[in-house]
Structure formats: structure tokens, C-alpha cells
Scaffold this motif. Structure first.
Motif, mmCIF file in Angstrom:
data_model
loop_
_atom_site.group_PDB
_atom_site.id
_atom_site.type_symbol
_atom_site.label_atom_id
_atom_site.label_comp_id
_atom_site.label_asym_id
_atom_site.label_seq_id
_atom_site.Cartn_x
_atom_site.Cartn_y
_atom_site.Cartn_z
ATOM 1 N N LEU A 244 -60.401 -15.727 -51.430
ATOM 2 C CA LEU A 244 -60.885 -16.597 -52.499
ATOM 3 C C LEU A 244 -59.954 -17.789 -52.713
ATOM 4 O O LEU A 244 -60.413 -18.925 -52.877
ATOM 5 C CB LEU A 244 -61.029 -15.809 -53.797
ATOM 6 C CG LEU A 244 -62.191 -14.809 -53.862
ATOM 7 C CD1 LEU A 244 -62.128 -14.000 -55.153
ATOM 8 C CD2 LEU A 244 -63.535 -15.535 -53.757
ATOM 9 N N LEU A 245 -58.651 -17.548 -52.715
ATOM 10 C CA LEU A 245 -57.709 -18.637 -52.948
ATOM 11 C C LEU A 245 -57.743 -19.655 -51.817
ATOM 12 O O LEU A 245 -57.822 -20.861 -52.059
ATOM 13 C CB LEU A 245 -56.302 -18.081 -53.111
ATOM 14 C CG LEU A 245 -55.193 -19.124 -53.320
ATOM 15 C CD1 LEU A 245 -55.475 -19.969 -54.559
ATOM 16 C CD2 LEU A 245 -53.828 -18.460 -53.420
ATOM 17 N N VAL A 246 -57.693 -19.178 -50.576
ATOM 18 C CA VAL A 246 -57.719 -20.107 -49.444
ATOM 19 C C VAL A 246 -59.038 -20.876 -49.411
ATOM 20 O O VAL A 246 -59.063 -22.087 -49.150
ATOM 21 C CB VAL A 246 -57.486 -19.344 -48.124
ATOM 22 C CG1 VAL A 246 -57.733 -20.256 -46.919
ATOM 23 C CG2 VAL A 246 -56.071 -18.784 -48.075
ATOM 24 N N ILE B 162 -62.649 -18.527 -59.187
ATOM 25 C CA ILE B 162 -61.718 -17.471 -58.781
ATOM 26 C C ILE B 162 -60.918 -16.961 -59.984
ATOM 27 O O ILE B 162 -59.912 -16.270 -59.811
ATOM 28 C CB ILE B 162 -60.768 -17.943 -57.655
ATOM 29 C CG1 ILE B 162 -59.799 -19.019 -58.150
ATOM 30 C CG2 ILE B 162 -61.549 -18.456 -56.467
ATOM 31 C CD1 ILE B 162 -58.657 -19.282 -57.167
ATOM 32 N N GLY B 163 -61.369 -17.333 -61.189
ATOM 33 C CA GLY B 163 -60.733 -16.830 -62.393
ATOM 34 C C GLY B 163 -59.486 -17.578 -62.820
ATOM 35 O O GLY B 163 -58.733 -17.090 -63.678
ATOM 36 N N ALA B 164 -59.240 -18.759 -62.266
ATOM 37 C CA ALA B 164 -58.056 -19.536 -62.627
ATOM 38 C C ALA B 164 -58.292 -20.325 -63.910
ATOM 39 O O ALA B 164 -59.430 -20.648 -64.269
ATOM 40 C CB ALA B 164 -57.682 -20.485 -61.494
ATOM 41 N N LEU C 202 -52.905 -13.455 -59.519
ATOM 42 C CA LEU C 202 -53.780 -12.867 -58.520
ATOM 43 C C LEU C 202 -53.293 -11.475 -58.124
ATOM 44 O O LEU C 202 -52.079 -11.217 -58.081
ATOM 45 C CB LEU C 202 -53.848 -13.772 -57.288
ATOM 46 C CG LEU C 202 -54.340 -15.207 -57.575
ATOM 47 C CD1 LEU C 202 -54.220 -16.066 -56.330
ATOM 48 C CD2 LEU C 202 -55.775 -15.192 -58.077
ATOM 49 N N PRO C 203 -54.218 -10.574 -57.810
ATOM 50 C CA PRO C 203 -53.833 -9.187 -57.498
ATOM 51 C C PRO C 203 -53.112 -9.086 -56.153
ATOM 52 O O PRO C 203 -53.395 -9.813 -55.207
ATOM 53 C CB PRO C 203 -55.173 -8.455 -57.475
ATOM 54 C CG PRO C 203 -56.185 -9.514 -57.158
ATOM 55 C CD PRO C 203 -55.686 -10.756 -57.813
ATOM 56 N N ASP D 229 -62.998 -32.417 -63.794
ATOM 57 C CA ASP D 229 -63.911 -31.335 -64.153
ATOM 58 C C ASP D 229 -64.360 -30.553 -62.919
ATOM 59 O O ASP D 229 -64.629 -29.341 -63.003
ATOM 60 C CB ASP D 229 -65.123 -31.898 -64.890
ATOM 61 C CG ASP D 229 -66.024 -30.800 -65.438
ATOM 62 O OD1 ASP D 229 -65.533 -29.974 -66.225
ATOM 63 O OD2 ASP D 229 -67.210 -30.762 -65.070
ATOM 64 N N ARG D 230 -64.435 -31.200 -61.775
ATOM 65 C CA ARG D 230 -64.779 -30.483 -60.543
ATOM 66 C C ARG D 230 -63.713 -29.448 -60.196
ATOM 67 O O ARG D 230 -64.023 -28.358 -59.710
ATOM 68 C CB ARG D 230 -64.974 -31.477 -59.397
ATOM 69 C CG ARG D 230 -66.282 -32.267 -59.494
ATOM 70 C CD ARG D 230 -66.362 -33.357 -58.461
ATOM 71 N NE ARG D 230 -66.231 -32.854 -57.098
ATOM 72 C CZ ARG D 230 -66.086 -33.656 -56.029
ATOM 73 N NH1 ARG D 230 -66.063 -34.976 -56.191
ATOM 74 N NH2 ARG D 230 -65.974 -33.144 -54.822
ATOM 75 N N PHE D 231 -62.453 -29.787 -60.440
ATOM 76 C CA PHE D 231 -61.391 -28.793 -60.240
ATOM 77 C C PHE D 231 -61.591 -27.608 -61.181
ATOM 78 O O PHE D 231 -61.441 -26.451 -60.779
ATOM 79 C CB PHE D 231 -60.023 -29.433 -60.485
ATOM 80 C CG PHE D 231 -59.432 -30.096 -59.277
ATOM 81 C CD1 PHE D 231 -58.615 -29.392 -58.408
ATOM 82 C CD2 PHE D 231 -59.686 -31.420 -59.009
ATOM 83 C CE1 PHE D 231 -58.065 -29.992 -57.294
ATOM 84 C CE2 PHE D 231 -59.144 -32.045 -57.900
ATOM 85 C CZ PHE D 231 -58.328 -31.326 -57.036
ATOM 86 N N THR D 232 -61.893 -27.905 -62.439
ATOM 87 C CA THR D 232 -62.106 -26.836 -63.410
ATOM 88 C C THR D 232 -63.234 -25.914 -62.958
ATOM 89 O O THR D 232 -63.119 -24.680 -63.010
ATOM 90 C CB THR D 232 -62.424 -27.427 -64.791
ATOM 91 O OG1 THR D 232 -61.343 -28.269 -65.204
ATOM 92 C CG2 THR D 232 -62.640 -26.341 -65.825
ATOM 93 N N ALA D 233 -64.333 -26.511 -62.496
ATOM 94 C CA ALA D 233 -65.474 -25.722 -62.060
ATOM 95 C C ALA D 233 -65.141 -24.899 -60.823
ATOM 96 O O ALA D 233 -65.483 -23.704 -60.733
ATOM 97 C CB ALA D 233 -66.665 -26.640 -61.780
ATOM 98 N N LEU D 234 -64.455 -25.523 -59.848
ATOM 99 C CA LEU D 234 -64.159 -24.836 -58.597
ATOM 100 C C LEU D 234 -63.217 -23.664 -58.817
ATOM 101 O O LEU D 234 -63.503 -22.527 -58.402
ATOM 102 C CB LEU D 234 -63.557 -25.822 -57.594
ATOM 103 C CG LEU D 234 -63.039 -25.223 -56.287
ATOM 104 C CD1 LEU D 234 -64.169 -24.558 -55.515
ATOM 105 C CD2 LEU D 234 -62.362 -26.295 -55.442
ATOM 106 N N PHE D 235 -62.084 -23.910 -59.460
ATOM 107 C CA PHE D 235 -61.097 -22.849 -59.592
ATOM 108 C C PHE D 235 -61.465 -21.835 -60.667
ATOM 109 O O PHE D 235 -60.925 -20.729 -60.685
ATOM 110 C CB PHE D 235 -59.711 -23.453 -59.821
ATOM 111 C CG PHE D 235 -59.124 -24.028 -58.560
ATOM 112 C CD1 PHE D 235 -58.484 -23.212 -57.647
ATOM 113 C CD2 PHE D 235 -59.268 -25.375 -58.270
ATOM 114 C CE1 PHE D 235 -57.968 -23.726 -56.470
ATOM 115 C CE2 PHE D 235 -58.753 -25.908 -57.092
ATOM 116 C CZ PHE D 235 -58.106 -25.076 -56.186
ATOM 117 N N GLY D 236 -62.414 -22.199 -61.533
ATOM 118 C CA GLY D 236 -62.967 -21.203 -62.439
ATOM 119 C C GLY D 236 -63.680 -20.093 -61.707
ATOM 120 O O GLY D 236 -63.758 -18.957 -62.197
#
Length: 491
Positions: free
Chosen positions: A322-324, A389-391, A193-194, A380-387
């Protein structure tokens, strides 16, 4: 060390448990204990070998006349959860545990006790040396790294074990026998993250969430205990109105333990500090109201940071928000209760480990479910959510559940012996925790399996303790079961 354990009953079980307490055995560091057990096996004339991953098997030949009865596999894991209170220095790689008895319970000072699964391992060793029961062929299977990844069971060699019945000794309640368990998966999220330097008017502070009880992320997930990561993120979300930025974050140490503490370093405009302090004080009061009766000592504090703003960078405003926000929206706790097995959690998630350092974000959550499809969906919900924010998200250490078999002959035999030994029927249960039975059963489908054990409370936390009288009851039933199988008596 721990010599007082030799005065407890049953003596063989506590003697072996003393060895485990005196031997550090965190996940991935079981080698010293294995060496000790192999030397013990040699001294007692018992055969032993390891599979290709390093899981240990110790074998004892059948008693004379019992050579043709079905073989029994006594199964447990060698590693333990390593949790210590923040004010209790303990090196789990070198230090023995410091145990004590209080009001009929065995505890460890400031750390986990390792009764999970040390008592099961100790009981298996005691059976291997018992000379007062007849028995068929016995294999004691001791797996590795159960607490961190289940990798020992996942990597277990096929075609290695010979027995027909598997007794998993990794359950934690008297009067109960388990015939099914949840499957699960680790969800791992990473992102870079920047960051940018601090503004002239910004100051740095440490926000701490402490005082939670913690516990087992499967067996205790339904008890509405506090999750330090969820609570601290909720507080950071509240502080967003003061334009805070995150410097670092550390919450939880194990993906299968409910996190008891979490810490974040923030930068904030100095003129906002009184309002930040007031907001945190109000949240602490709110948390104590919400968690009354389960986590009464939850504490939220603001303190000076160890270094000054001039020496660090913090996430940008957008990256912090975004992270919080993503962490605040992430699933946690009980997702769904089972319809087929009333009173049992079907699907859950534990926000176990969250960290941020030098802009590198990392999360490890443990998803569990009685349904493999629900495990995949929640991951998969984690994948969708954190995707969003570019994770990058990956799903690891996937393991299947253990499908119940309520009509097995082993279960019928256990229920009869439980009545004979303890005077009451056992409760037949399905557990939301991830026992190794599902994995082993997938590799050895011919096995009949049950899981039982003594009373353990507070597993995976420094409040872990075991009830002494329940260990005696557990030992009586285990001995009777091994002997009864060898007798050839009908189930």
C-alpha cells in the motif's frame, strides 16, 4: 577563511559575502549572523531593530536633500539551503563554507554555496555603507527561515516597514527582472504502519539511488531532472513481484530541493536475490536512458545492510504494498504549464522528503502554483490519495502568489536603467519559485516590488555556483536604481 573573496570585485559585496560564508546560517539558526550584523550596524552608525518574529531591519537615513523622496526597502533572507555531498563531511551548524573560483564562477567544495540569498544580503549591506551615491531613506529587511517555511515573511509585522519601493534581491539570472511568482504550501503526511519480524528465509539488503544533480524545486522543476524519491519508489514497485518488505526509507532532506539521493532497507527471500540484482541493473540502464543529458550519473545499487534480519522488523506485506503504491501514484514534477504566461510552469509538486523508521511514515511535499486554487486542489489530491492507506495529511505554511503588475513605475524605471547600464532591455519574467514578495505584498499592499539578482546555477544543491561577472553587473544596476529613485527623475 575565504580570504580570496576580498580580491574580487565589487569589493564591498564580496567582503560582506565572506562574512556570510564564514558564519553558519541554516534555517532556524540565524541568530549568530544577526548578532554580527547588528554589531556591524552599530559600528557604522546605522539604526537597527527586529520585529516580533525576529526579522532584522537595518536603516540608513537619507542623504542631505533627499529626505522627502520615496523610501527603498532592500530585501533578502538570511538563511541558506544546507546540502552536502554524502562523501563530504560538513557540519552546517559550526563549519564555514570552503569557497573557490574556477573559470569565472564561485563554488563551494562539496556543499551549497549560499549565494541564494547570501549575495542579495551582501549587496544590501554594501548599499547601506556606500558613500558614493545619493539615496533616500533605506531599509534593509532580512527575513528568517525562508528556505524551510517562509516563516519570517509569513510572520512579518504589519505597519513596521516605511518604504514605498521594495527591491527583492533573490533572483538568479542576468538580464531578467521578476514581477510575479508562484504561491505554495507544504503537504505533510504521517502514518503508523504495521510491522512484523523477519521470516527464516528472508535476508536484508540496502537499495540506494544516488548520483542525481538535484536543484531548486521551483526554478528547476521543468528541466526534467530526476527525483530520487520517485525513482527509488519506482524501483521498489518493480521489486514488488519478489515480495519485498520495507524496513526503512530515507529520501531527500528539504522539501524545496529536488532530492538527489534516496535509500531503502528491504527484506526479501534469499533465493530472490539474483533476480533482484538483475532487476535493479536493468532499471539503472533504463534510468540512464530516460535521464540522458540531465542526470547521466544516476546509480541504483544493492548492498548488504548494516544489521541482520534477526534484529529488526519490517512492514507487513500489505503495508509495504500500500505504501509503495501510494508513493508511486503521488503527483510529482510539473502538473500544468501556464496559459497566461507562456513558458512558465503554473502548477507543480516536489516529493521532497520521504522517511520510514520503526513503522512511522513521513512525507513532506511542496506544492507550488501561480493559482491559489490549483495549490489547494493539488494538496487535496495528496489528502485523498494517502487517506486510502489510513495516513493523516495536513497542509501547512500556505503562502500566496505575487500577482504581476506590468505597468508599475518601479518596473519602468528599472527597465530604463538596465538599458543605460548594460546596453539591453531586461526580460520581464514571472517565476515559478516562491519569492517572499507575495507574502510581503499581502501585508503591505501599497508597495511596488521587483526582484532581480546575479546569475546563480544549481541553487539548493552542492553544484550551486555564481558567475562573477554577473555580480558586477547586478551591483551596477542596483546602485544606479537606488540613486535614480533619490534623484527625483521621472521613471
Amino acid at each position: 577563511m575565504n580570504d580570496h573573496l576580498l580580491q574580487l570585485s565589487p569589493e564591498p559585496v564580496w567582503r560582506h559575502f565572506r562574512t556570510l560564508c564564514n558564519t553558519p546560517r541554516s534555517s532556524g539558526h540565524e541568530a549568530k549572523l544577526i548578532d554580527i550584523l547588528e554589531r556591524w550596524a552599530d559600528d557604522n552608525g546605522l539604526a537597527h531593530d527586529r520585529d516580533s518574529y525576529g526579522n532584522l531591519r537595518i536603516r540608513r537615513a537619507a542623504s542631505p536633500g533627499c529626505e522627502t523622496v520615496p523610501g527603498v526597502i532592500l530585501q533578502g533572507h538570511l538563511d541558506m539551503v544546507t546540502q552536502a555531498n554524502s562523501d563530504h563531511p560538513h557540519d552546517f551548524l559550526t563549519d564555514p563554507l570552503d569557497t573557490y573560483v574556477e573559470n569565472g564562477w564561485l563554488h563551494a567544495r562539496g556543499t551549497t554555496l549560499g549565494a541564494d540569498n547570501g549575495l542579495g544580503v551582501a549587496a544590501a549591506l554594501a548599499i547601506l555603507e556606500a558613500d558614493d551615491i545619493d539615496h533616500g531613506p533605506i531599509e534593509a529587511l532580512f527575513t528568517l527561515e525562508e528556505e524551510t517555511s517562509l516563516q519570517g515573511a509569513l510572520s512579518l509585522d504589519e505597519g513596521w516597514l516605511e518604504g514605498r519601493y521594495l527591491l527583492n534581491l533573490d533572483s538568479e539570472d542576468r538580464g531578467e527582472v521578476y514581477i510575479g511568482c508562484a504561491g505554495g504550501a507544504d503537504v505533510v503526511v504521517d502514518a503508523d504502519l504495521p510491522m512484523r519480524g523477519c521470516d527464516e528465509e528472508e535476508v536484508m539488503r540496502r537499495v540506494s539511488l544516488t548520483g542525481l544533480v538535484g536543484g531548486h524545486s521551483g526554478a528547476d522543476i521543468h528541466k526534467e531532472l530526476g527525483n530520487a524519491n520517485q525513482l527509488l519508489v519506482r524501483a521498489l514497485r518493480r521489486l514488488g513481484e519478489f515480495e519485498i518488505r520495507l524496513v526503512d526509507y530515507q529520501g531527500g532532506t528539504l522539501r524545496n530541493a529536488l532530492p538527489r539521493e534516496a535509500f531503502a532497507t528491504i527484506v526479501v527471500d534469499e533465493h530472490h536475490l539474483p533476480a533482484v540484482e538483475d532487476a535493479l541493473a536493468g532499471l539503472q540502464r533504463l534510468y540512464r536512458e530516460e535521464l540522458a543529458g540531465v542526470d547521466d550519473d544516476v546509480t541504483l545499487t544493492l548492498s548488504p545492510a548494516a544489521v541482520s534480519c534477526e534484529d529488526v522488523e519490517a512492514l507487513t506485506d500489505t503495508a509495504t504494498e500500500l505504501l509503495v503504491s501510494a508513493l508511486h501514484a503521488a503527483p510529482y514534477g510539473v502538473e500544468r504549464m501556464s496559459v497566461e504566461v507562456p513558458g512558465v510552469v503554473e502548477t507543480s509538486n516536489n516529493l521532497g522528503v520521504v522517511s520510514l523508521e520503526n513503522g512511522r511514515f513521513h512525507l513532506c511535499a511542496l506544492v507550488r502554483s501561480l493559482r491559489d486554487s490549483a495549490t489547494r486542489n493539488l494538496a487535496d489530491r495528496f489528502t485523498a490519495l494517502f487517506g486510502l492507506i489510513g495516513a493523516q495529511t495536513r497542509v501547512e505554511n500556505v503562502y500566496p502568489g505575487w500577482t504581476p503588475s506590468a505597468d508599475s513605475t518601479l518596473l519602468t524605471r528599472f527597465r530604463r536603467l538596465h538599458r543605460e547600464q548594460l546596453g539591453e532591455d531586461p526580460a520581464v519574467k514571472v517565476i515559478h519559485a516562491g519569492l517572499e514578495c507575495g507574502i510581503i505584498g499581502g501585508k503591505y499592499p501599497q508597495l511596488e516590488m521587483i526582484s532581480f539578482g546575479p546569475v546563480i546555477r544549481g541553487a539548493h544543491s552542492p553544484t550551486e555556483r555564481t558567475e562573477l561577472s554577473s555580480v558586477e553587473e547586478f551591483w551596477r544596476v542596483l546602485k544606479a536604481l537606488v540613486a535614480d529613485i533619490a534623484s527625483g527623475r521621472a521613471a
